[in-house]
Every structure is written in structure tokens, then in C-alpha cells.
Enzyme design. Structure first.
Site, PDB file in Angstrom:
ATOM      1  N   LYS A 153      -1.600  11.114  -6.527  1.00  0.00           N
ATOM      2  CA  LYS A 153      -1.875  11.523  -7.697  1.00  0.00           C
ATOM      3  C   LYS A 153      -3.185  11.132  -8.135  1.00  0.00           C
ATOM      4  O   LYS A 153      -3.292  10.026  -8.649  1.00  0.00           O
ATOM      5  CB  LYS A 153      -0.703  11.042  -8.557  1.00  0.00           C
ATOM      6  CG  LYS A 153      -0.613  11.486  -9.884  1.00  0.00           C
ATOM      7  CD  LYS A 153       0.723  10.770 -10.566  1.00  0.00           C
ATOM      8  CE  LYS A 153       1.050  11.489 -11.820  1.00  0.00           C
ATOM      9  NZ  LYS A 153       1.083  12.998 -12.233  1.00  0.00           N
ATOM     10  N   GLU A 208       2.632  24.569  -7.639  1.00  0.00           N
ATOM     11  CA  GLU A 208       3.383  24.034  -8.573  1.00  0.00           C
ATOM     12  C   GLU A 208       2.796  24.305  -9.812  1.00  0.00           C
ATOM     13  O   GLU A 208       1.908  25.250  -9.730  1.00  0.00           O
ATOM     14  CB  GLU A 208       3.423  22.283  -8.467  1.00  0.00           C
ATOM     15  CG  GLU A 208       1.974  21.882  -8.063  1.00  0.00           C
ATOM     16  CD  GLU A 208       1.868  20.453  -7.680  1.00  0.00           C
ATOM     17  OE1 GLU A 208       2.883  19.662  -7.975  1.00  0.00           O
ATOM     18  OE2 GLU A 208       0.933  20.112  -7.157  1.00  0.00           O
ATOM     19  N   TYR A 252      -3.535   7.629 -10.646  1.00  0.00           N
ATOM     20  CA  TYR A 252      -2.858   7.555 -11.999  1.00  0.00           C
ATOM     21  C   TYR A 252      -1.389   7.597 -11.981  1.00  0.00           C
ATOM     22  O   TYR A 252      -0.727   8.477 -10.984  1.00  0.00           O
ATOM     23  CB  TYR A 252      -3.529   8.457 -13.018  1.00  0.00           C
ATOM     24  CG  TYR A 252      -3.082   9.898 -13.121  1.00  0.00           C
ATOM     25  CD1 TYR A 252      -3.582  10.718 -12.123  1.00  0.00           C
ATOM     26  CD2 TYR A 252      -2.312  10.375 -14.149  1.00  0.00           C
ATOM     27  CE1 TYR A 252      -3.266  12.063 -12.161  1.00  0.00           C
ATOM     28  CE2 TYR A 252      -1.974  11.768 -14.065  1.00  0.00           C
ATOM     29  CZ  TYR A 252      -2.426  12.538 -13.305  1.00  0.00           C
ATOM     30  OH  TYR A 252      -2.122  13.875 -13.252  1.00  0.00           O
ATOM     31  N   LEU A 265       2.550  17.676  -5.569  1.00  0.00           N
ATOM     32  CA  LEU A 265       2.968  16.205  -5.961  1.00  0.00           C
ATOM     33  C   LEU A 265       4.281  16.056  -6.008  1.00  0.00           C
ATOM     34  O   LEU A 265       4.949  16.956  -6.248  1.00  0.00           O
ATOM     35  CB  LEU A 265       2.468  16.092  -7.607  1.00  0.00           C
ATOM     36  CG  LEU A 265       2.505  14.432  -7.838  1.00  0.00           C
ATOM     37  CD1 LEU A 265       1.473  13.717  -7.134  1.00  0.00           C
ATOM     38  CD2 LEU A 265       2.510  14.308  -9.306  1.00  0.00           C
TER      39      LEU A 265
HETATM   40  N1  PDD Z   1       1.617  15.139 -14.147  1.00  0.00           N
HETATM   41  N2  PDD Z   1       2.701  18.285 -10.268  1.00  0.00           N
HETATM   42  C1  PDD Z   1       1.484  17.754 -10.736  1.00  0.00           C
HETATM   43  C2  PDD Z   1       0.318  18.284 -10.225  1.00  0.00           C
HETATM   44  C3  PDD Z   1       1.518  16.787 -11.845  1.00  0.00           C
HETATM   45  O1  PDD Z   1       0.277  16.571 -12.329  1.00  0.00           O
HETATM   46  C4  PDD Z   1       2.895  16.145 -12.309  1.00  0.00           C
HETATM   47  C5  PDD Z   1       2.859  15.139 -13.430  1.00  0.00           C
HETATM   48  C6  PDD Z   1       3.933  16.679 -11.581  1.00  0.00           C
HETATM   49  C7  PDD Z   1       5.201  16.020 -11.887  1.00  0.00           C
HETATM   50  O2  PDD Z   1       5.457  14.753 -11.579  1.00  0.00           O
HETATM   51  P1  PDD Z   1       6.026  13.793 -12.293  1.00  0.00           P
HETATM   52  O3  PDD Z   1       7.615  14.404 -12.526  1.00  0.00           O
HETATM   53  O4  PDD Z   1       6.444  12.568 -11.729  1.00  0.00           O
HETATM   54  O5  PDD Z   1       5.721  13.618 -13.697  1.00  0.00           O
HETATM   55  C8  PDD Z   1       3.744  17.507 -10.810  1.00  0.00           C
HETATM   56  C9  PDD Z   1       1.699  14.316 -15.250  1.00  0.00           C
HETATM   57  C10 PDD Z   1       2.859  14.132 -16.234  1.00  0.00           C
HETATM   58  C11 PDD Z   1       0.070  14.265 -16.001  1.00  0.00           C
HETATM   59  O6  PDD Z   1      -0.686  14.457 -15.371  1.00  0.00           O
HETATM   60  O7  PDD Z   1       0.388  13.939 -17.210  1.00  0.00           O
END
Ligand code: PDD
Length: 286
Positions: free
Chosen positions: A150, A182, A33, A206
């Protein structure tokens, strides 16, 4: 009001969008996703999200089912028909419906399932947590070891978030071998002596699209960045702590495991980085 969502080529009222019980996303969490934020009706960091989508799919042996222009057209149409000014577009691609449950992958020509929907979040940019900061707890990182992909396997992050809430905090930072990997759904940072410290990219985390943009803006603003792991103790003693994600942008962390960070208030570096991120990303939004 019912949303219009996208499912496999059709724009449908949300109640009419149905996916098979045999879908690999449902029975195997076999899907990936993306979440792209929308500000002023425009998409932030869109190219980065599409590039990561292709990478996640390829890592799982799936093709990207649509060309970039089509992904963009779907995102734009959903934002328009659902009148999203501030919010998110969620996108999911699964390995589709093999017609039964089987651990082996279905044939490569099995149509993938493609789902997109919007979430309206008025006040996303003016999030009050940017002023107050958020509180986190630390929990062991018990996720699988390909966190750079992801995938929709979000059970452990969801459990960690619930544990944080049960303990009166807002979110959890995940710890492995003594170091923070993270957050449940965000990348994590500390600031020490003016230097921004964040874990280096690997399969452990991620590769955040917001992280990439933030580090670019930070170095353009002549801020020092160090990519290395840090511990919870180091974070508790840091000048500032914060996290980034597409849905939160940049948010300060003011308490870790009950200990105040930065005197319990958002620090100047975090506040400035949030401003820069919003300003620069909006300029490039499409
Ligand atoms: N989550 N690390 C994890 C485990 C994440 O699920 C996310 C993002 C990030 C940050 O990635 P980005 O800057 O590309 O959004 C880091 C999204 C926002 C979610 O699951 O809703």
C-alpha cells in the site's frame, strides 16, 4: 477548525506540521499508508490495518517504527482531540529525510517520517450512494506490479478517477489482460446466481482489509464465494456488482461503461452485505 495532527512523536496544529523537501515520501513516493475508518468514535478493523502496514513496510525493506499499542494510542488520541464521530484516520510512514535526493536508500538508521491525521466524514455510514449506487468506467491498469504493497504512489489511480469524473461517472475499474484487477481505491465484486465473485489475492491487487472481513462475514452467512478474475462484460451481465474499501465499506455499482447493472439499482445481496459488514464491524470496533 484546525485539526490536531501527529508528526514524528508530536501532536501539532495542522499548519505547524512540516516535512522536509528531501523526504523520500515527497521526492520518491517512498512511503506506505493506511486508512482506518471511524464509526461512533471507534476504529474499524484496526488489527488488520496494522498487520498490513507491517507487511507493506517489510516488503520495502523498512521496519515498523512503532509498537502496536503506540499506533493504537495515537489513533485514539487523534480521534478524541479532533472529536471524530464518523470519519477516517490516515497514517503514512516514509523512509524519512536523507538530507538530499538520491536513488539509493539512506542508511537504515535514518529516522522514518510518521504522519497521522483525521478526516471528519459525518454521514459515512449513511452514505446516500448505498441507496443510489455508483457508476464506473473501465480503464487500463497502468500501475506498477506490486499493488499488494500500500504505497503512496497514487498518481495513476488519481488520473483514472479524474477520467471517470470527466466522463460523468464516479469511479474507474482497472483492467489488465482483459480482467478487472480492482477499483482506483477499492476491491471489486460481482454477484451471479447468488455467488459472490472477486479476484483472488496476488501481487495484482491490494489485499483489502474490508475484503477480508466481507468474505469472512459472507461465508459465515452461508453465502457462496468464488475467488477468480472476471471481465467487464461479465460484470455488465452480472446480477449485481459492488466494491469495498475502508472509506466506502460496501457500495453498489449500478452502471459500468454506460451499461446498467442489476437494472440500474442496488441489488439485495450488496445491500445485505453492507448491513452485515457495518453490523459486525461495529461490534468488533475498538
Ligand atoms: N484505499 N484497492 C486499492 C487500490 C485501495 O487503495 C484500497 C483502499 C482498497 C481497499 O482496501 P481496504 O478495504 O483495506 O480499505 C483496495 C483507501 C481506502 C484509500 O486509498 O483511501
Amino acid at each position: 477548525m484546525s485539526r490536531t495532527v501527529y508528526l514524528n512523536g508530536d501532536y501539532l496544529p495542522e499548519a505547524e506540521a512540516k516535512v522536509s523537501i528531501f523526504d523520500r515520501g515527497f521526492v520518491m513516493a517512498d512511503g506506505v499508508y493506511e486508512v482506518t475508518s471511524v464509526l461512533g468514535g471507534k476504529l474499524l478493523d484496526f488489527a488488520g490495518h496494522l498487520a498490513r502496514l507491517t507487511r507493506s513496510l517489510n516488503e520495502l525493506g523498512m521496519d515498523n517504527p512503532l509498537p502496536d499499542e503506540e499506533w493504537l494510542a495515537i489513533h485514539r488520541k487523534l480521534v478524541e482531540v479532533n472529536a471524530i464521530d464518523e470519519g477516517l484516520v490516515y497514517l503514512q510512514v516514509t523512509r524519512g529525510n536523507p538530507g538530499d535526493r538520491d536513488f539509493a536508500f539512506p542508511p537504515k538508521d535514518t529516522p522514518q517520517t510518521i504522519v497521522l491525521f483525521t478526516q471528519s466524514k459525518p454521514g459515512l455510514a449513511a452514505n446516500p450512494s448505498a441507496q443510489t449506487g455508483i457508476r464506473v468506467i473501465s480503464v487500463p491498469d497502468l500501475r506498477w506490479s506490486r499493488r499488494d504493497i500500500k504505497t503512496v504512489q497514487l498518481l495513476y489511480p488519481s488520473l483514472a478517477k479524474m477520467e471517470a469524473k470527466a466522463k460523468g461517472a464516479d469511479d474507474a475499474w482497472l483492467v489488465e489482460d482483459g480482467f478487472v484487477t480492482e477499483g482506483t481505491s477499492n476491491n471489486t465484486y460481482i454477484v451471479k446466481g447468488g455467488t459472490i465473485v472477486t479476484r483472488q489475492l496476488s501481487t495484482d491487487i491490494l489485499h483489502g482489509i474490508t475484503r477480508a472481513a466481507l468474505l469472512r462475514f459472507a461465508s459465515e452467512a452461508q453465502m457462496k464465494v468464488e475467488e477468480r478474475p472476471f471481465t467487464i462484460e461479465e460484470a455488465q451481465e452480472a446480477d449485481e456488482a459492488f466494491f469495498t474499501s475502508a472509506s466506502a465499506f460496501v457500495l453498489p455499482v449500478v452502471e459500468i461503461d454506460g451499461k446498467p447493472v442489476a437494472g440500474g439499482k442496488p441489488g439485495p445481496v450488496t445491500t445485505r452485505l453492507r448491513e452485515i459488514y457495518l453490523e459486525e464491524s461495529l461490534k468488533a470496533a475498538i
